[in-house]
Design a protein around this motif. Structure first.
Motif, PDB file in Angstrom:
ATOM      1  N   VAL A 118       0.819  -1.200  -0.054  1.00  0.00           N
ATOM      2  CA  VAL A 118      -0.147  -0.140   0.182  1.00  0.00           C
ATOM      3  C   VAL A 118       1.037   1.337  -0.035  1.00  0.00           C
ATOM      4  N   ALA A 119       1.868   1.192   0.751  1.00  0.00           N
ATOM      5  CA  ALA A 119       2.869   2.590   0.846  1.00  0.00           C
ATOM      6  C   ALA A 119       3.518   2.596  -0.530  1.00  0.00           C
ATOM      7  N   GLU A 120       3.896   1.357  -1.046  1.00  0.00           N
ATOM      8  CA  GLU A 120       4.509   1.708  -2.541  1.00  0.00           C
ATOM      9  C   GLU A 120       3.607   2.366  -3.443  1.00  0.00           C
ATOM     10  N   ARG A 121       2.301   1.735  -3.348  1.00  0.00           N
ATOM     11  CA  ARG A 121       1.072   2.227  -4.277  1.00  0.00           C
ATOM     12  C   ARG A 121       0.964   3.836  -4.251  1.00  0.00           C
ATOM     13  N   VAL A 122       0.898   4.080  -2.830  1.00  0.00           N
ATOM     14  CA  VAL A 122       0.848   5.509  -2.512  1.00  0.00           C
ATOM     15  C   VAL A 122       1.991   6.536  -3.013  1.00  0.00           C
TER      16      VAL A 122
END
Length: 335
Positions: A118-122
Motif C-alpha cells: 500500500v505504501a508503495e502504491r501511495v
C-alpha cells in the motif's frame, strides 16, 4: 459478434461460495450446548475447519497453491475464527497460544506485506487512474471486496456531499439529460419512505428496542442510497463521446456502445420493440422515447436471459437534439 457471452464470475463459483457457507454453519453450531461444554475442542475444530475450507477453496480456484495465497487464506481463516466464535470458545482459543501461532503469523505476514505494498502504491499515486483507490485496498482485502468498499464510500460521499456538483461531461463529449421527469417522482418516493419508516419505527419500538435499532440503521442506510441514486441521475447524463454512446442511468447503468456497432436510432419506439426479449430498456419509471438498434449484439444483460441485446431503449428529456447529434456522428463515421 460484438463480444463473447460472459463467463460465470469468479465470485459465483462453488469454490468461492462454499467455504463461507461451511464456516457460517460451523459458527452457528458453536452456539449449541455441547460446544459450550467443551470450548477447547470446539475452538480447535472451528480453527481446523475454517483453515481447511479456505485452503481448499483457494486450491480449487487457482489449481495451484502459492505462498502468498496460502498466507492470505490462513490469515482470513484466523480472523474469521476470532470474530465469529462465541465468547467462551474465543476465550478457550486465546488460552492456547500454540493453536494461534500459525494464524497469528499469517495475519502478521499478510498485514505487513499488504501495508508495504500500500505504501508503495501511495508513493506512485496517479490521480488519473480510475482504480487508484481500489488498487491499494486490494493489497489487504480481496479485490471484489475492495471494489465494493470503494463503491460504498463513493455512494455515501455522493449522498452526503456534492450537492452543487456539475454533471460529469468529459471534454469533447456531449451530455443529454434524462433526470427532469425522474427526479420529482423519486423525491416523492423518498418523502413517502421517510414517513413510512418513521411510523414503522414507532410500532416496532413498542415490541423490541433492539429490532427498532436494527431497522433504524438499515432504513437510514437505504435512504442514503436512494438520495445518492437521485443525485446521480443529474450528475450522470447520457454522453456522445469520440468513440461511442455512453449510456448511463445514474448509478445503475454505465455502458459504452461504439458507433460502428450502431445500426440506427429512432424515436418513439413501439411496444413490441421495447418488450422484445432482445431489447434492453434502461428508461426508469417512464416509457422510452428512443431506441438504438445494434448491428452487433451485446451479451445477455442477465445470466438467466440468454438472448443477446440487439436494441437499447432509453428516455431523454430532449430526444430530438440527441438523435440529430448521434446521426451526425454516425454519418461522419460512415464517411
Amino acid at each position: 459478434m460484438f463480444v463473447e457471452l460472459p463467463r460465470r464470475p469468479v465470485w459465483l463459483s462453488p469454490s468461492t461460495i462454499l467455504p463461507p457457507i461451511v464456516i457460517m454453519v460451523v459458527a452457528a453450531m458453536l452456539r449449541l450446548p455441547v460446544a459450550a461444554a467443551h470450548p477447547r475442542a470446539a475452538a480447535l475444530a472451528f480453527l481446523w475447519i475454517a483453515s481447511d475450507a479456505m485452503m481448499l477453496g483457494l486450491m480449487a480456484r487457482t489449481r495451484h497453491l502459492d505462498w502468498r495465497g496460502g498466507i492470505a487464506a490462513m490469515a482470513t481463516a484466523g480472523l474469521t475464527v476470532l470474530s465469529l466464535s462465541p465468547p467462551p470458545v474465543r476465550a478457550a482459543l486465546i488460552a492456547m497460544p500454540w493453536a494461534l501461532a500459525i494464524p497469528a503469523a499469517a495475519i502478521a505476514i499478510h498485514g505487513g506485506r499488504g501495508l508495504c505494498r500500500v505504501a508503495e502504491r501511495v508513493r506512485r499515486w496517479n490521480a488519473s487512474d480510475p482504480d487508484r483507490w481500489v488498487a491499494p485496498l486490494a493489497e489487504i482485502l480481496p479485490r471484489p471486496l475492495a471494489r465494493l468498499a470503494v463503491a460504498e464510500a463513493r455512494l455515501l460521499h455522493l449522498a452526503l456531499f456534492r450537492w452543487r456538483a456539475v454533471p460529469d461531461i468529459p471534454a469533447g463529449a456531449q451530455g443529454f439529460a434524462y433526470h427532469r421527469h425522474l427526479q420529482p417522482m423519486m423525491i416523492a418516493l423518498l418523502l413517502l419512505s421517510c414517513i413510512e419508516i418513521g411510523v414503522t419505527h414507532l410500532l416496532v419500538a413498542h415490541w423490541s428496542r433492539t429490532a427498532a435499532l436494527v431497522l433504524f440503521v438499515v432504513s437510514d442506510v437505504s435512504l442514503l442510497y436512494l438520495i445518492g441514486l437521485i443525485k446521480s441521475l443529474r450528475l450522470s447524463p447520457v454522453l456522445l463521446t469520440e468513440t461511442g454512446v455512453r449510456l448511463r442511468a445514474g448509478l445503475l447503468v454505465d455502458r459504452t456502445i461504439p458507433y460502428d456497432a450502431i445500426a440506427a436510432a429512432v424515436a418513439n419506439p413501439d411496444g413490441e420493440t421495447v418488450r422484445a426479449l432482445d431489447s434492453w430498456n434502461i428508461a426508469l419509471l417512464a416509457w422510452p422515447n428512443i431506441v438504438i438498434r445494434l448491428s452487433e449484439p451485446l451479451p445477455p444483460r442477465l445470466r438467466w436471459r440468454r438472448s443477446p441485446v440487439r436494441a437499447v431503449a432509453l428516455r431523454l428529456d430532449q430526444p430530438g437534439p440527441f438523435l440529430d447529434a448521434l446521426r451526425a456522428r454516425l454519418d461522419a463515421e460512415a464517411g
